[in-house]
Design a protein around this motif. Structure first.
Motif, PDB file in Angstrom:
ATOM      1  N   LYS A   1      -6.331  -0.913 -10.426  1.00 32.40           N
ATOM      2  CA  LYS A   1      -5.100  -0.576  -9.732  1.00 32.40           C
ATOM      3  C   LYS A   1      -5.054   0.893  -9.360  1.00 32.40           C
ATOM      4  CE  LYS A   1      -1.821  -3.180 -12.007  1.00 32.40           C
ATOM      5  NZ  LYS A   1      -0.567  -3.314 -12.744  1.00 32.40           N
TER       6      LYS A   1
ATOM      7  N   PRO B   1      -6.321   5.111  -4.545  1.00 32.10           N
ATOM      8  CA  PRO B   1      -4.967   5.088  -3.975  1.00 32.10           C
ATOM      9  C   PRO B   1      -4.864   4.153  -2.773  1.00 32.10           C
ATOM     10  CG  PRO B   1      -5.756   7.355  -4.261  1.00 32.10           C
ATOM     11  CD  PRO B   1      -6.911   6.445  -4.544  1.00 32.10           C
ATOM     12  N   ALA B   2      -5.931   4.110  -1.986  1.00 37.62           N
ATOM     13  CA  ALA B   2      -5.904   3.242  -0.807  1.00 37.62           C
ATOM     14  C   ALA B   2      -5.820   1.774  -1.252  1.00 37.62           C
ATOM     15  CB  ALA B   2      -7.156   3.459   0.038  1.00 37.62           C
TER      16      ALA B   2
ATOM     17  N   ARG C   1      -4.590   0.665  -4.028  1.00 38.01           N
ATOM     18  CA  ARG C   1      -3.281   0.437  -4.606  1.00 38.01           C
ATOM     19  C   ARG C   1      -2.289   0.065  -3.513  1.00 38.01           C
ATOM     20  NH1 ARG C   1       0.246   4.430  -8.508  1.00 38.01           N
ATOM     21  NH2 ARG C   1       1.637   2.766  -9.172  1.00 38.01           N
ATOM     22  N   GLU C   2      -2.332   0.829  -2.450  1.00 37.75           N
ATOM     23  CA  GLU C   2      -1.418   0.565  -1.348  1.00 37.75           C
ATOM     24  C   GLU C   2      -1.751  -0.781  -0.719  1.00 37.75           C
ATOM     25  OE1 GLU C   2      -1.212   3.817   1.493  1.00 37.75           O
ATOM     26  OE2 GLU C   2      -0.485   2.325   2.968  1.00 37.75           O
ATOM     27  N   HIS C   3      -3.029  -1.008  -0.548  1.00 37.17           N
ATOM     28  CA  HIS C   3      -3.440  -2.253   0.072  1.00 37.17           C
ATOM     29  C   HIS C   3      -3.019  -3.463  -0.772  1.00 37.17           C
ATOM     30  CE1 HIS C   3      -5.740  -3.714   3.495  1.00 37.17           C
ATOM     31  NE2 HIS C   3      -5.908  -4.781   2.741  1.00 37.17           N
TER      32      HIS C   3
ATOM     33  N   ALA D   1      -0.555  -3.578  -2.798  1.00 38.20           N
ATOM     34  CA  ALA D   1       0.894  -3.702  -2.658  1.00 38.20           C
ATOM     35  C   ALA D   1       1.232  -4.460  -1.373  1.00 38.20           C
ATOM     36  CB  ALA D   1       1.542  -2.319  -2.666  1.00 38.20           C
ATOM     37  N   ASN D   2       0.508  -4.148  -0.305  1.00 36.11           N
ATOM     38  CA  ASN D   2       0.734  -4.869   0.960  1.00 36.11           C
ATOM     39  C   ASN D   2       0.414  -6.352   0.828  1.00 36.11           C
ATOM     40  OD1 ASN D   2       1.431  -2.479   2.109  1.00 36.11           O
ATOM     41  ND2 ASN D   2      -0.561  -2.130   3.113  1.00 36.11           N
TER      42      ASN D   2
ATOM     43  N   GLU E   1       2.929  -8.137  -1.110  1.00 31.85           N
ATOM     44  CA  GLU E   1       4.141  -8.338  -0.319  1.00 31.85           C
ATOM     45  C   GLU E   1       3.970  -9.474   0.676  1.00 31.85           C
ATOM     46  OE1 GLU E   1       5.818  -4.621   1.201  1.00 31.85           O
ATOM     47  OE2 GLU E   1       6.783  -5.862   2.766  1.00 31.85           O
TER      48      GLU E   1
END
Lengths: 219, 219, 219, 219, 219, 219
Positions: free
Chosen positions: E80, E84-85, E87-89, E91-92, E95
């Motif tokens: 996780k 950082p990329a 993590r964001e991905h 999260a997307n 979602e």
């Protein structure tokens, strides 16, 4: 009798002392086996020391002593003792459920004998007293197993203490003398993290019961 | 005796019939409890029908009959029977390990009695025959439990078949007659996926042994 | 071949070292995976140091080395060694069961190759010796895992000791040298309750085999 | 409050319906989570249909409704109902143990609020009725899960039946109407061995409560 | 809504922190229960100290905060945060999977409310901050449970450290002050093997955050 | 290399397909063992049919193919495929975590070889294609095991279908021809509840790929 035989397997699915973390689980079925084995040994000691053992009664008491946990589970010890009225009431319920089970599942001709078998066996007979001791020796071993593996719950130290204390109520029995002199020292020897605490605790309990210490403290 | 008592807990960790998928696992400790319970019932039937039971011997045989699995584990049945020479050899090893265990762990004064207790108990006495039957009744229930839950391994049907066949070798015993008439039908009744197959199989085994069918086939 | 593929899953249900309390269970399938991985590494070291590795043979030996436990289970080590005659007899039975399995389950055209694959792989070839070492390294890690978590059974210390001793029989191999210098010290470092005992024990074993100590004792 | 937080983990170790073979075990902690989720949904339906929901009360009731099983375990349902006197007595003991726990473990300033939280939540308020329904919907799903996987114990059919019957006592609630029309049909659809029996049973229960059948029987 | 209710049971089968040896496993369902209980307590403290709590929001946030692990599992923490990329991905993806689940399984009239419920709840509101703290308190207890039982994996010390550090980011909250003064000292008291190390570590973390030490070090 | 060897044991603790009820769990370690065994057989068939097999490459690919699940767990299949961008991103993260692991845990002189070993092995070489097929054959057996035991989750039928479909992408390979003709029919024979459905499904998949049906439908 089919439901009786089938119910033996349910006792494999009832675990002792629910709700606390344990390294090892013990089913009521396995506990009953171990208690009968221990009672067999204690009876052997008593017989050697000259007492007369009614072996049929001894095996019968030990083998069947927790069968009725089928009806009420292993209700947690604190509950059992929290309230003398509850204790009595639970005993009544257990008895009435046992009667109802016997009426529904045991054929007429065997009801009398199973009524006797499924009764509380810890009476004042020599066999009843051996059962009381054997039950607590197994509990002592179960709690020791947790303490030795490093279980951080204080509960297991309390169970160890309570078991040893109850065993000492029967200190006049030859088999209890044997246990204290020839088994307990072996249990307490060997390395484990909390050995010192358990030695001190055991020493204190023996001393409270005016029993001479039976194991070396070499710490 | 400390190691003997401690070893009882090892029997909680030896599981029967290793290597096959099972819905329910059974430890040697729990199996010993169930066999002793079943033997207790079979003895009760025999006694009621007029036989004299040596209860001490019966309980002793049933309780201790698998203790020596501690030394050789539950060696897989196919191995046990694969080779008569091996079977004999394994029996010898078991015996020599038992002797060595008794010599190391049992105090002198109790060695004779434990030598007797840890011997194969399935002899020609009435109590020995009851043990043979009780051992197979528990195996019948264990295999039935798997079949009933839908275990696709054919092995459990074979064990069911082998158990019932062995029980029928003792068909002249009153307790076996009782089992066939009053317990087996209840076991086989009730809905489960493979009921028809098991009915047919059981019917065939009874007929092979010239035993009248004791259960209804209402399919 | 369907039964062969299906039987791989039975190896997931056979657990090593039955009958003793363990914090972690290891199946024969998982053990075989780990041994093959370790053998792959040891082979890599040997190759780097200039030896020629028959990789096909090495992988084949490691992958298949415990397949025959399917037939006789993980018979308890004490039994295996209790009696040289039994050991030989068990080896014979294993072989005859293997032959029978191959005859029944392996198509004619693949029998020869599987007869070779299911044979004892620990021979005098470099690959056979790597397998011997890899098998013991995994056992060393398994026993260390128990000791480190505080398992009070002395058995695991004995297994640790026996494993390290066997590894040292192969101390002239480059891969064993590498293991002693670059892996064992990392295993023994870090905090755990019995660290001191294990350090002393390991030091003694190394010294018995005239191997220079490879890890710091900073206690 | 340390012991309160720690005790939450004990609820992960108390399993529902002990002593019966189950394909899936459910802890009291997980059950409490699921009941709170279901109550959240039923409250959402009620709110949409115009009722006013006291959300704090609803969540509080659902989340805490089985916390006191910590003291008396999941005493087996047959016991609970065997004897009205016992039921009352058990309720008293539970209450007195709860009071004692609150006195010993909850700081003075938070005792009043936890006394309220650990009370039986199934009262006559809308939130109390939602809790009653949510508790039974989870039990319905748990028993359905066993039936669907082929659990041969009749007990799970009885629990399914008892749960649906209790839910129907609240049939005038909008959320129960919603459940019957939009959730139950999806639960009962799909293939499983005992589908026909469960359809017939459910149809009978709905009809007994004069509720129109909400699902198709396409058998 | 049938699939939503059924999916709650899947959360009983997703275990936290996969791939590492643990003495106790915790499911996402049980974790969600414990976090909601802890959030309930923290909210109680905040309210007593004069803050206004939106209880509906607090319970809703805590109860639903890990539901989406249904879609992506408990992806291992190192992953996780590794990137950082990613993590964001992740999260997307979470979602978009949540949206797709809502679209397929939630009836139109309830989609808006479940979209809100299944959103990340750790926002800047007081309730969002309580959730952040409660989540870490449960993780602190889970890691402490492993350390106390002697888990040799350093990972659990790191999790303990990371949890306490995150809790201290919210040190200005009354409920965090309460936790540090009245709960943490009880957690750290009592005997266990690594107590000294954990005391020192905790002391260091408190000092790094300029929080006065709240527990005695009596070693 | 100590951490590499130790990490093999973590693969015993990562279970495949988390979050769904299963009768049997399969660890990544055991799966890797089975896939390597199956690849060994497929390679044997290919070799017999005249292809040249690079055995070192084949074993290496199969043995190591899921090692990197150590870093990202068995991320649930639906996630993996939900989003092509995520899939690529996950692949990148896996690669960067693998590089970081190699840098930290593998000694300099072995980095190159482990970089190659921990790479995705399913390339266009014959050995890469055998790995693709072997991986799916094990998945086919795992899902079949669930279907055969009566698992009501449709997921396992979907996995069966997806696995067979993928295997058929390689239908021109001799080993796949062998599997379809000599293994699949044995798998599909025998009695189990959903046999008819699985036969029909398999027939359809074969027909979609213009493969002649290889098994009898005798229903």
């Amino acid at each position: 009798m089919h439901h009786y035989i089938k119910s033996l397997s349910d006792l494999e699915n009832i675990y002792r002392c629910p709700g606390k973390f344990k390294y090892e689980e013990h089913s009521v079925a396995a506990h009953s086996f171990k208690v009968t084995q221990i009672a067999q040994f204690l009876g052997t000691v008593e017989e050697r020391e000259g007492s007369e053992i009614n072996w049929r009664r001894l095996y019968e008491k030990a083998l069947n002593h927790d069968y009725t946990e089928l009806f009420i589970g292993d209700i947690k010890t604190p509950v059992k003792y929290a309230d003398p009225a509850l204790r009595e009431h639970l005993a009544n319920v257990e008895e009435s459920m046992t009667q109802s089970f016997i009426y529904n599942e045991i054929p007429t001709e065997y009801r009398a004998i199973y009524t006797k078998r499924l009764k509380e066996g810890k009476d004042e007979t020599l066999e009843g007293k051996i059962l009381s001791v054997a039950d607590k020796i197994d509990l002592l071993y179960e709690s020791f197993g947790e303490i030795q593996k490093g279980n951080p719950e204080k509960l297991f130290t309390e169970i160890f203490q309570e078991s040893l204390t109850t065993i000492l109520l029967f200190k006049s029995m030859n088999s209890v003398q044997y246990f204290l002199k020839s088994v307990l020292p072996d249990l307490l020897s060997g390395d484990f993290t909390n050995q010192e605490e358990l030695h001190t605790l055991s020493k204190q309990i023996l001393s409270d019961h005016e029993v001479e210490q039976t194991f070396a403290i070499d710490i």
